[in-house]
Design an enzyme around this catalytic site. Structure first.
Site, PDB file in Angstrom:
ATOM      1  N   SER A   1      26.533 111.369 -30.115  1.00 28.39           N
ATOM      2  CA  SER A   1      25.895 110.250 -29.460  1.00 28.39           C
ATOM      3  C   SER A   1      26.263 109.640 -29.170  1.00 28.39           C
ATOM      4  CB  SER A   1      24.847 110.393 -31.140  1.00 28.39           C
ATOM      5  OG  SER A   1      24.940 109.804 -31.543  1.00 28.39           O
TER       6      SER A   1
ATOM      7  N   ASN B   1      30.408 104.637 -30.887  1.00 24.45           N
ATOM      8  CA  ASN B   1      31.470 104.090 -32.573  1.00 24.45           C
ATOM      9  C   ASN B   1      32.776 104.274 -32.145  1.00 24.45           C
ATOM     10  OD1 ASN B   1      28.917 102.170 -32.919  1.00 24.45           O
ATOM     11  ND2 ASN B   1      29.190 103.728 -34.377  1.00 24.45           N
TER      12      ASN B   1
ATOM     13  N   GLN C   1      25.654 114.250 -39.883  1.00 26.31           N
ATOM     14  CA  GLN C   1      24.543 113.960 -40.750  1.00 26.31           C
ATOM     15  C   GLN C   1      24.187 115.289 -39.819  1.00 26.31           C
ATOM     16  OE1 GLN C   1      26.336 111.575 -38.682  1.00 26.31           O
ATOM     17  NE2 GLN C   1      24.599 109.134 -39.388  1.00 26.31           N
TER      18      GLN C   1
ATOM     19  N   ASN D   1      32.737 112.961 -45.181  1.00 31.36           N
ATOM     20  CA  ASN D   1      32.808 112.826 -46.152  1.00 31.36           C
ATOM     21  C   ASN D   1      32.464 113.425 -47.115  1.00 31.36           C
ATOM     22  OD1 ASN D   1      30.225 112.831 -46.621  1.00 31.36           O
ATOM     23  ND2 ASN D   1      29.271 111.389 -45.283  1.00 31.36           N
TER      24      ASN D   1
ATOM     25  N   THR E   1      36.459 111.965 -46.729  1.00 30.50           N
ATOM     26  CA  THR E   1      37.471 110.419 -46.960  1.00 30.50           C
ATOM     27  C   THR E   1      36.154 109.668 -48.216  1.00 30.50           C
ATOM     28  OG1 THR E   1      35.224 109.802 -44.908  1.00 30.50           O
ATOM     29  CG2 THR E   1      36.821 109.922 -44.162  1.00 30.50           C
TER      30      THR E   1
ATOM     31  N   GLY F   1      39.067 105.484 -50.534  1.00 32.89           N
ATOM     32  CA  GLY F   1      40.430 105.597 -49.614  1.00 32.89           C
ATOM     33  C   GLY F   1      39.880 107.184 -48.734  1.00 32.89           C
TER      34      GLY F   1
ATOM     35  N   GLY G   1      33.143 105.260 -41.240  1.00 31.14           N
ATOM     36  CA  GLY G   1      33.235 106.308 -41.182  1.00 31.14           C
ATOM     37  C   GLY G   1      33.409 106.951 -39.315  1.00 31.14           C
ATOM     38  N   ASP G   2      32.885 105.846 -38.437  1.00 30.12           N
ATOM     39  CA  ASP G   2      33.239 106.353 -37.114  1.00 30.12           C
ATOM     40  C   ASP G   2      34.178 105.744 -36.549  1.00 30.12           C
ATOM     41  OD1 ASP G   2      31.072 107.933 -36.875  1.00 30.12           O
ATOM     42  OD2 ASP G   2      29.303 105.903 -35.666  1.00 30.12           O
TER      43      ASP G   2
END
Length: 298
Positions: A8, A52, A168, A191, A219, A224, A251-252
């Protein structure tokens, strides 16, 4: 060569709540939830996972190719990317709807509540990944449901190795659909929360999932990350940030570093180490695309 980034492009409206969500949301009153948060600060940033990730990869010296849709209000985003030297050749535009919008509220503990309007992102399936796309590696990041399904299949058919990064978007897919993504992908990036959902829906644990792909990364924020390869786990320790300002886009930023390393043929652990360093620099800056890579400042 370049990295094709399917995901996105969005405008992020970012707000700060100076208290703690946990103090305002009473567990025994969730059935009548009606809360209001005073947010003294508000700003608008360029965001969306494709934007991002592309920003992070460009800072590292990579060649990002975002494949995403903008709406009728997207001209400023196009100009922003061009000013950064990021190619917009695979960015589509829809004149009938707005660009995707994310409203993100962060509390004093860096917990976040997000409302997301998909807008033009819902038309991302109109964009095509082909064998003619000049990319050495790619990523399927959160996007429109049909676009994620389609782009994963197209990456696989084109022979372009890619990362499956459901983010997401993970709740949109059932177990069989997720297994199909995994069968097509070369790597998985999630994550810790997403990892639990992925395991639950596929019926496989992380060790088993890692045996379906070349590598899997989980992640863990301040802890870490974990790198899983052929059922074996390696913990990659965190890089402690100079300060914690804003987790939006961390995260990006990490995934931009992942693509940078994968394109260069690095071992996955080395990619993860760079991701942790970039994430630590990003969290010390407000917004997802406002940080700089000054590794001497770590």
């Amino acid at each position: 060569m370049a990295a094709l980034i399917c995901g996105s492009l969005a405008f992020d409206t970012i707000m700060t709540f100076e208290g703690r969500f946990a103090d305002q949301i009473l567990p025994d009153q969730l059935h009548i939830l009606n809360v209001s948060f005073l947010v003294p600060t508000l700003r608008r940033d360029f965001g969306g996972c494709a934007g991002n990730i592309a920003y992070s990869l460009k800072l590292l010296g990579g060649e990002p190719l975002p494949m995403a849709m903008l709406g009728s209000d997207g001209e400023s985003y196009l100009e922003h990317m061009r000013n950064l030297g990021i190619s917009t050749r695979h960015v589509g535009e829809s004149s009938e709807i707005y660009t995707a919008q994310a409203m993100i509220m962060t509390d004093a503990d860096n917990n976040q509540i997000t409302a997301f309007h998909p807008g033009a992102m819902s038309h991302a399936h109109l964009l095509q990944v082909t064998s003619e796309t000049p990319a050495a590696v790619g990523i399927v990041a959160p996007d429109g449901r049909e676009a994620m399904l389609q782009h994963a299949r197209q990456f696989h058919e084109a022979g372009i190795p890619f990362v499956f990064d459901p983010g997401q978007g993970l709740p949109m897919f059932n177990g069989e659909e997720l297994k199909a993504f995994i069968a097509q992908a070369d790597w998985i990036a999630v994550n810790d929360y997403e990892a639990k959902v992925l395991c639950d829906r596929t019926g496989m644990d992380l060790a088993a999932l890692s045996q379906q792909v070349r590598g899997l990364v989980v992640t863990l924020g301040a802890e870490g990350c974990e790198v899983w390869e052929q059922g074996e786990k390696t913990h990659v320790p965190p890089v402690v940030p100079k300060q914690v300002v804003d987790p939006t886009g961390c995260g990006d930023a990490w995934r931009g570093a992942l693509l940078f390393g994968l394109e260069k043929g690095w071992p996955l652990v080395r990619c993860a180490e760079l991701g942790n360093r970039v994430g630590a620099l990003k969290i010390a800056s407000k917004g997802p695309q406002n940080y700089r890579l000054d590794f001497a400042a770590e």
